[in-house]
Design an enzyme around this catalytic site. Sequence first.
Site, PDB file in Angstrom:
ATOM      1  N   LYS A  73       0.806  -1.225   0.000  1.00  0.00           N
ATOM      2  CA  LYS A  73       0.000   0.000   0.000  1.00  0.00           C
ATOM      3  C   LYS A  73       0.846   1.284   0.000  1.00  0.00           C
ATOM      4  O   LYS A  73       0.473   2.254  -0.650  1.00  0.00           O
ATOM      5  CB  LYS A  73      -0.995  -0.022   1.159  1.00  0.00           C
ATOM      6  CG  LYS A  73      -2.100  -1.074   0.947  1.00  0.00           C
ATOM      7  CD  LYS A  73      -3.162  -1.072   2.032  1.00  0.00           C
ATOM      8  CE  LYS A  73      -4.298  -2.041   1.645  1.00  0.00           C
ATOM      9  NZ  LYS A  73      -5.434  -1.974   2.578  1.00  0.00           N
ATOM     10  N   ASP A 109     -10.447   2.547   1.916  1.00  0.00           N
ATOM     11  CA  ASP A 109     -10.775   1.734   3.107  1.00  0.00           C
ATOM     12  C   ASP A 109     -11.529   2.549   4.159  1.00  0.00           C
ATOM     13  O   ASP A 109     -12.505   2.080   4.744  1.00  0.00           O
ATOM     14  CB  ASP A 109      -9.499   1.182   3.749  1.00  0.00           C
ATOM     15  CG  ASP A 109      -8.950  -0.042   3.022  1.00  0.00           C
ATOM     16  OD1 ASP A 109      -9.740  -0.785   2.408  1.00  0.00           O
ATOM     17  OD2 ASP A 109      -7.721  -0.242   3.079  1.00  0.00           O
TER      18      ASP A 109
HETATM   19  P1  NAP Z   1      -1.310  -3.499  10.657  1.00  0.00           P
HETATM   20  O1  NAP Z   1      -0.893  -2.361   9.811  1.00  0.00           O
HETATM   21  O2  NAP Z   1      -0.376  -4.632  10.903  1.00  0.00           O
HETATM   22  O3  NAP Z   1      -1.771  -2.883  12.072  1.00  0.00           O
HETATM   23  C1  NAP Z   1      -2.218  -3.682  13.130  1.00  0.00           C
HETATM   24  C2  NAP Z   1      -2.466  -2.812  14.350  1.00  0.00           C
HETATM   25  O4  NAP Z   1      -2.984  -3.664  15.381  1.00  0.00           O
HETATM   26  C3  NAP Z   1      -1.216  -2.165  14.924  1.00  0.00           C
HETATM   27  O5  NAP Z   1      -1.567  -0.954  15.528  1.00  0.00           O
HETATM   28  C4  NAP Z   1      -0.790  -3.184  15.973  1.00  0.00           C
HETATM   29  O6  NAP Z   1      -0.025  -2.626  17.007  1.00  0.00           O
HETATM   30  C5  NAP Z   1      -2.133  -3.587  16.511  1.00  0.00           C
HETATM   31  N1  NAP Z   1      -2.074  -4.888  17.192  1.00  0.00           N
HETATM   32  C6  NAP Z   1      -1.633  -6.064  16.690  1.00  0.00           C
HETATM   33  N2  NAP Z   1      -1.733  -7.022  17.615  1.00  0.00           N
HETATM   34  C7  NAP Z   1      -2.241  -6.447  18.734  1.00  0.00           C
HETATM   35  C8  NAP Z   1      -2.555  -6.926  20.036  1.00  0.00           C
HETATM   36  N3  NAP Z   1      -2.381  -8.209  20.364  1.00  0.00           N
HETATM   37  N4  NAP Z   1      -3.069  -6.047  20.935  1.00  0.00           N
HETATM   38  C9  NAP Z   1      -3.235  -4.749  20.606  1.00  0.00           C
HETATM   39  N5  NAP Z   1      -2.948  -4.234  19.393  1.00  0.00           N
HETATM   40  C10 NAP Z   1      -2.455  -5.073  18.458  1.00  0.00           C
HETATM   41  O7  NAP Z   1      -2.619  -4.188  10.071  1.00  0.00           O
HETATM   42  P2  NAP Z   1      -3.799  -3.458   9.254  1.00  0.00           P
HETATM   43  O8  NAP Z   1      -3.518  -3.532   7.819  1.00  0.00           O
HETATM   44  O9  NAP Z   1      -4.057  -2.149   9.880  1.00  0.00           O
HETATM   45  O10 NAP Z   1      -5.008  -4.455   9.528  1.00  0.00           O
HETATM   46  C11 NAP Z   1      -5.570  -4.603  10.833  1.00  0.00           C
HETATM   47  C12 NAP Z   1      -6.825  -5.438  10.728  1.00  0.00           C
HETATM   48  O11 NAP Z   1      -7.814  -4.723  10.020  1.00  0.00           O
HETATM   49  C13 NAP Z   1      -6.633  -6.722   9.917  1.00  0.00           C
HETATM   50  O12 NAP Z   1      -6.367  -7.788  10.781  1.00  0.00           O
HETATM   51  C14 NAP Z   1      -7.934  -6.925   9.197  1.00  0.00           C
HETATM   52  O13 NAP Z   1      -8.717  -7.873   9.873  1.00  0.00           O
HETATM   53  C15 NAP Z   1      -8.608  -5.597   9.274  1.00  0.00           C
HETATM   54  N6  NAP Z   1      -8.859  -5.007   7.941  1.00  0.00           N
HETATM   55  C16 NAP Z   1     -10.104  -5.131   7.424  1.00  0.00           C
HETATM   56  C17 NAP Z   1     -10.396  -4.579   6.194  1.00  0.00           C
HETATM   57  C18 NAP Z   1     -11.792  -4.694   5.634  1.00  0.00           C
HETATM   58  O14 NAP Z   1     -12.020  -4.312   4.485  1.00  0.00           O
HETATM   59  N7  NAP Z   1     -12.740  -5.191   6.389  1.00  0.00           N
HETATM   60  C19 NAP Z   1      -9.410  -3.887   5.482  1.00  0.00           C
HETATM   61  C20 NAP Z   1      -8.134  -3.781   6.045  1.00  0.00           C
HETATM   62  C21 NAP Z   1      -7.876  -4.354   7.274  1.00  0.00           C
HETATM   63  P3  NAP Z   1       1.589  -2.565  16.889  1.00  0.00           P
HETATM   64  O15 NAP Z   1       1.895  -1.553  15.824  1.00  0.00           O
HETATM   65  O16 NAP Z   1       2.004  -2.157  18.242  1.00  0.00           O
HETATM   66  O17 NAP Z   1       2.034  -3.938  16.504  1.00  0.00           O
END
Ligand code: NAP
Length: 273
Positions: A73, A109
């Site tokens: 991205k 998004d």
């Molecule tokens: P990302 O960039 O890896 O970000 C994940 C975030 O969650 C970070 O802030 C991370 O914190 C935090 N995190 C991870 N494990 C955690 C825990 N055990 N406790 C507390 N915080 C935690 O991922 P992303 O791309 O943002 O995606 C996140 C989620 O959004 C995905 O798993 C997906 O299910 C969902 N999503 C859905 C859609 C949709 O269209 N429905 C689209 C995109 C994403 P740290 O930085 O401290 O690790």
Amino acid sequence: VTRPVTGATRVAGIIGDPVAHSRSPAIHNAAYAATNLDWVFVAMHVPRGAAHVALEGVRALDIAGLSVTMPHKSDAASACDELSPAAEALGAVNVVVARDRRLFGDSTDGEGLVRSVQDQGVDVRGTPAVVLGAGGAARAITRALGAAGADVTVAARRIDAAAETAALAGGATGVALGDLRSGLPAGAVLVNATPVGMQGEPPPVDPGLLDGLRLVVDTIYHPAETALVVAARERGVAVVNGLGMLVHQAALAFELMTSCPAPLAAMREAAEA
Ligand code: NAP
């Protein structure tokens, strides 16, 4: 694909690594069928670091557009000739369209999330919203909720990341996840934008905090019901999973690529299949 590929068939697709699990081909091809467009949408596996090369390919091959997923991205944003205000602010895109072989990138998004909230009859303007997480999804959601007039708090396990994400929405506050113990604003929309719940983990916040919320949105859609969704429903709080966000971001991407109104019902049906 319900119609034959012809010499005039336009090609669009999604790049990611991995990408084979993506629901986007099913969603976009269903949309082409519903609108009778001579288009085809395919998943293209592009290894990390190769987004620039892939986007040069879009230009060279006159591909109509690409959806962009992890881990491309940010790289894809830097390869575009022009970015939407959302993509510019986030430094990330989830869709790139080619117009006269110039690449325009957008991030749909966040707006997808806002529309999925509106589908639940919630007007986000003036409504408190608490976003859990500070990653790519949380950043897009925070910016879009802020732009739509919500009163946003970002809660993440790293306070610096929470503050940085909150800065994307004017006037938003960043807090540490642990600091939510003192309570959530009454009538708030809570959005889980962490991956917590994908592997059956307990909710990322104490279920006792869910009482009195207006809506809980889990951006996760696989599984369809996370522990957070179940806990919120048990407490009488309205819930929605991430399929609505997925469908709406795809609908916005479809409209950018084709300039046709998106057939939302057909896209939703394909996403749920
Ligand atoms: P990302 O960039 O890896 O970000 C994940 C975030 O969650 C970070 O802030 C991370 O914190 C935090 N995190 C991870 N494990 C955690 C825990 N055990 N406790 C507390 N915080 C935690 O991922 P992303 O791309 O943002 O995606 C996140 C989620 O959004 C995905 O798993 C997906 O299910 C969902 N999503 C859905 C859609 C949709 O269209 N429905 C689209 C995109 C994403 P740290 O930085 O401290 O690790």
